[in-house]
Design a protein around this motif. Structure first.
Motif, short mmCIF file in Angstrom:
data_model
loop_
_atom_site.label_atom_id
_atom_site.label_comp_id
_atom_site.label_asym_id
_atom_site.label_seq_id
_atom_site.Cartn_x
_atom_site.Cartn_y
_atom_site.Cartn_z
N SER A 1 -1.16 -2.56 -5.41
CA SER A 1 -2.23 -2.05 -4.33
C SER A 1 -1.44 -1.74 -3.23
O SER A 1 -0.98 -2.41 -2.48
N ILE A 2 -2.00 -0.43 -2.79
CA ILE A 2 -1.37 -0.16 -1.47
C ILE A 2 -1.95 -0.77 -0.30
O ILE A 2 -1.30 -1.16 0.64
N LEU A 3 -3.19 -1.53 -0.49
CA LEU A 3 -3.79 -2.40 0.63
C LEU A 3 -3.03 -3.61 0.73
O LEU A 3 -2.43 -3.96 1.92
N GLN B 1 0.24 -4.14 -0.11
CA GLN B 1 1.41 -3.86 0.09
C GLN B 1 1.60 -3.58 1.81
O GLN B 1 2.38 -4.12 2.74
N THR B 2 0.39 -2.94 2.30
CA THR B 2 0.33 -2.71 3.90
C THR B 2 0.07 -4.05 4.54
O THR B 2 0.92 -4.35 5.58
N ILE B 3 -0.67 -4.85 4.16
CA ILE B 3 -0.96 -6.34 4.77
C ILE B 3 0.22 -7.06 4.59
O ILE B 3 0.53 -7.65 5.65
N CYS B 4 0.95 -6.94 3.42
CA CYS B 4 2.12 -7.69 3.37
C CYS B 4 3.08 -7.56 4.56
O CYS B 4 3.54 -8.55 5.13
N ARG B 5 3.32 -6.27 4.83
CA ARG B 5 4.46 -5.81 5.79
C ARG B 5 3.95 -6.29 7.11
O ARG B 5 4.88 -7.09 7.95
N PHE B 6 2.44 -6.55 7.62
CA PHE B 6 2.27 -7.16 8.59
C PHE B 6 2.20 -8.71 8.67
O PHE B 6 2.86 -9.19 9.47
N ILE B 7 1.74 -9.36 7.61
CA ILE B 7 1.33 -10.78 7.41
C ILE B 7 2.93 -11.33 7.30
O ILE B 7 2.88 -12.56 7.74
N ILE B 8 3.88 -11.14 6.72
CA ILE B 8 4.98 -11.78 6.04
C ILE B 8 5.69 -12.37 7.15
O ILE B 8 6.14 -13.58 7.37
N PRO B 9 5.96 -11.52 8.09
CA PRO B 9 6.76 -11.97 9.15
C PRO B 9 6.28 -13.07 10.15
O PRO B 9 6.89 -14.15 10.43
N PHE B 10 4.75 -13.17 10.12
CA PHE B 10 3.87 -14.17 10.78
C PHE B 10 4.23 -15.52 9.83
O PHE B 10 4.39 -16.60 10.49
N LEU C 1 6.35 -10.89 -4.32
CA LEU C 1 6.30 -10.87 -5.72
C LEU C 1 5.00 -9.80 -6.24
O LEU C 1 5.09 -9.22 -7.01
N LEU C 2 3.96 -10.29 -5.80
CA LEU C 2 2.61 -9.95 -6.08
C LEU C 2 2.44 -8.33 -5.65
O LEU C 2 1.94 -7.64 -6.50
N ALA C 3 2.88 -8.20 -4.40
CA ALA C 3 2.77 -6.69 -3.93
C ALA C 3 3.64 -5.76 -4.31
O ALA C 3 3.51 -4.51 -4.74
N PHE C 4 4.95 -6.18 -4.39
CA PHE C 4 6.18 -5.31 -4.74
C PHE C 4 6.56 -5.29 -5.94
O PHE C 4 7.38 -4.41 -6.36
#
Lengths: 486, 135
Positions: free
Chosen positions: B3-5, B7-16, B50-53
């Motif tokens: 899901s593109i949603l 994936q996009t959220i992942c990029r924001f949330i993972i560093p935090f 894992l879920l997103a990518f």
């Protein structure tokens, strides 16, 4: 310090080998080096204890009952040293025995967790900590039995894990009871306090613990899991299990009844005597009924395991010393026999004695090597099994039924091993065995090494007898309370 | 199922999430947190990857085999008790000292090393479970 290293080294090795999960090269060599270090630590501990007596250490500096204490007296130090030596032999033996599939799924880390668990169970002075080590042993051995995923292995490991989980549950129940009654789990403090609590509570707790440990030691009537699971894994694993695992159960029974709750022993001794006699009789008869080499040895192991409790049943220093000597010798002998069975399996591809024959003509060295542990297992003089057995018989004169069962078991062991010997070594070859490459040195070396050690003990039994005498002295309070001669 | 949603959220949330996990790890000795909680938070961020990518990207993100990470964590945890030997104390005895840092003197000690070991073990084991279940 040495008392910590005997537990620390295997655990560190397990950790290192887990981090090398995807690096197959060198794993076996690292394992051998680690086992060697463990064996050295075991020898160090033993010499320290021989020279200066009891060694204790409070882990991380917390005093008992808040912290965990490690304590090695001669009784446990000798067992640890022997266990680490057996561990070294098994690691060398495994070098050629375990296939890549098994090493890829973590054979070596599990093996070291098992060794650490065994060492820990021997040296811990905290009853709850002993439970933790028992769980280490149980979980790692469960996976070791199942590794490889053959159908019969899965059945064998289920046979193994269900009774043992039940035993863990009983162990935990007993821990709750004894902690509620005494307010401590440190063994030395328990030994002082069990005499003061309500005698019926103490008796209940003792019975719960003896059943829990008896299950681990494969005493009657909880023995059937042992031969049904020990014949499935690779021989190296079976050798380690047969040599050490049930002895941990026996050690725990002796430690509990002999050190922690000597005052309540009179409540369990009559039952324990009957249990032991039945274990001896049934194990020995079972050995006659089977044709698989490993099952025969499994039943003989059951038949012999109960001898090691004679020191409790006849409370005297002489009987404890003889039983302890028997235990040490039995660890060496049964491991050695399993090693030789592995070599026979290598040569013939079989472990069913009906399908094996003519080994003496083809492999005379094998026959000579295997004769030593076989004769020692039966107790033919002057082999090492004879010396403790004569001591057991002398001590058992106070308990005629035990005396009779020792004689009975010795004859049946003789019969079972004679049957094995005559079929696989003396009769003519039955089927054309497939042409196998010669047995690798790493496989032969530990087997013949153990045979040489057994031979050495046969010729010079005096130092071991001295050692076991001194170890048995540590149970002097038990003999006093239960009216023995000490 | 990518899901593109997500994936996009992942990029924001993972560093935090990763910063939070280190924060939890370091505050853990006397306050809620510690190696186990921190490790779970870090593992959950890898679970998101894992879920997103998918598994391939997860391996790239982690750089090491999760089982080896768990093993290295175990080694660190076991070794964290060793320094006590050098001052003549029994195994695992905690040694504390003050470390001057830009934020002021901070109390560090061998239990922190132990916690880092636990942190790595929890990450390694959880991720390797999730990877196996993903198949």
């Amino acid at each position: 310090m040495s008392v910590i290293f005997v537990v620390l080294i295997p655990l560190l090795m397990a950790a290192i080998l887990v981090s090398l999960w995807n690096v197959p090269k060198g794993r076996k060599v690292i394992a051998i080096i680690g086992s060697g270090a463990h064996a050295l630590a075991g020898a160090w501990l033993l010499t320290t204890v021989i020279q200066s007596g009891l060694v204790t250490k409070n882990i991380s500096g917390w005093i008992p009952p808040f912290g965990i204490e490690f304590r090695a007296d001669l009784f446990s130090a000798t067992l640890v040293a022997l266990a680490s030596f057996i561990g070294l032999c098994v690691t060398i033996y495994v070098h050629s025995n375990i296939d890549d599939e098994r090493t890829n799924f973590g054979f070596h880390p599990l093996f070291f967790v098992l060794l650490g668990g065994i060492s820990g169970a021997f040296v811990t002075a905290d009853l709850f900590n002993m439970f933790v080590w028992f769980e280490c042993i149980l979980l790692s051995s469960f996976v070791l039995l199942g590794l490889g995923g053959e159908k019969k292995q899965l059945r064998g490991s289920l046979n193994y894990v269900i009774p043992n989980l039940f035993s863990s549950m009983l162990f935990l129940t007993g821990l709750g009871l004894i902690y509620g009654a005494t307010g401590t789990l440190n063994m030395a403090q328990l030994a002082e306090r069990t005499a003061q609590i309500n005698p019926s509570t103490a008796a209940l707790v003792t019975v719960v613990f003896v059943i829990a440990f008896g299950l681990k030691a494969a005493l009657f009537p909880f023995f059937s899991w042992l031969p049904n699971s020990y014949h499935t894994p690779p021989t190296a694993v079976a050798a380690l299990f047969a040599g050490l695992l049930t002895k941990v159960g026996i050690y725990a029974i002796i430690r509990f009844v002999g050190t922690i709750a000597p005052t309540t022993a009179s409540a369990v001794l009559p039952i324990l005597t009957i249990v032991c006699v039945l274990t001896i009789v049934i194990g020995s008869i079972g050995a006659l009924a089977h044709t698989s080499l490993r099952k025969i040895l499994g039943y003989l192991l059951i038949g012999h395991i109960a001898f090691m409790l004679l020191g409790l049943i006849v409370p005297s220093q002489a009987s404890m010393a003889a039983a302890y000597f028997y235990m040490l010798n039995h660890i060496l002998v049964i491991t050695c026999l399993f090693f030789f069975v592995g070599i026979i399996q290598w040569h013939t591809g079989q472990i069913d004695i009906r399908k094996i024959g003519g080994l003496q003509a083809k492999y005379p060295a094998l026959a000579i090597g295997m004769a030593i542990p076989t004769l020692s297992l039966i107790g033919i003089p002057p082999f090492s099994g004879f010396w403790p057995k004569i001591g057991l018989l002398q001590a058992a004169t106070d308990s005629p039924i035990f005396f009779a069962s020792i004689i009975f078991s010795s004859f049946l062991t003789l019969l079972a091993m004679a049957k094995v010997w005559m079929t696989i070594f003396w009769r003519a070859e039955v089927t054309e065995a497939p042409e196998m490459p010669p047995c690798p040195t790493t496989k032969a070396l530990p087997a013949y090494l153990l045979a040489a050690v057994i031979l050495l003990i046969s010729v010079f039994p005096a130092p071991i007898a001295d050692l076991t005498n001194r170890a048995a002295k540590e149970f002097a309070p038990y003999f006093q309370i239960n009216g023995g001669d000490q | 199922m990518k899901s593109i949603l997500l994936q996009t959220i992942c990029r924001f949330i993972i560093p935090f999430l990763l910063v939070l996990s280190v924060f939890l790890l370091l505050r853990g000795h006397n306050e809620p947190g510690g190696g186990f909680a921190g490790g779970l938070v870090a593992a959950s961020s890898f679970a998101l990857i894992l879920l997103a990518f998918g598994k391939k990207e997860l391996r790239i993100a982690m750089r090491f085999d999760p089982k080896s990470i768990a093993g290295i964590g175990l080694v660190i945890a076991v070794l964290s008790g060793i320094p006590a030997f050098f001052i003549g104390e029994p195994y695992l005895k905690a040694i504390w000292f003050m470390l001057p840092t830009p934020l002021g003197p901070t109390k560090v000690g061998t239990p922190v090393i132990f916690d880092i070991g636990v942190y790595l073990v929890v990450i390694g084991i959880t991720v390797s479970f999730l990877e196996d279940m993903d198949e």
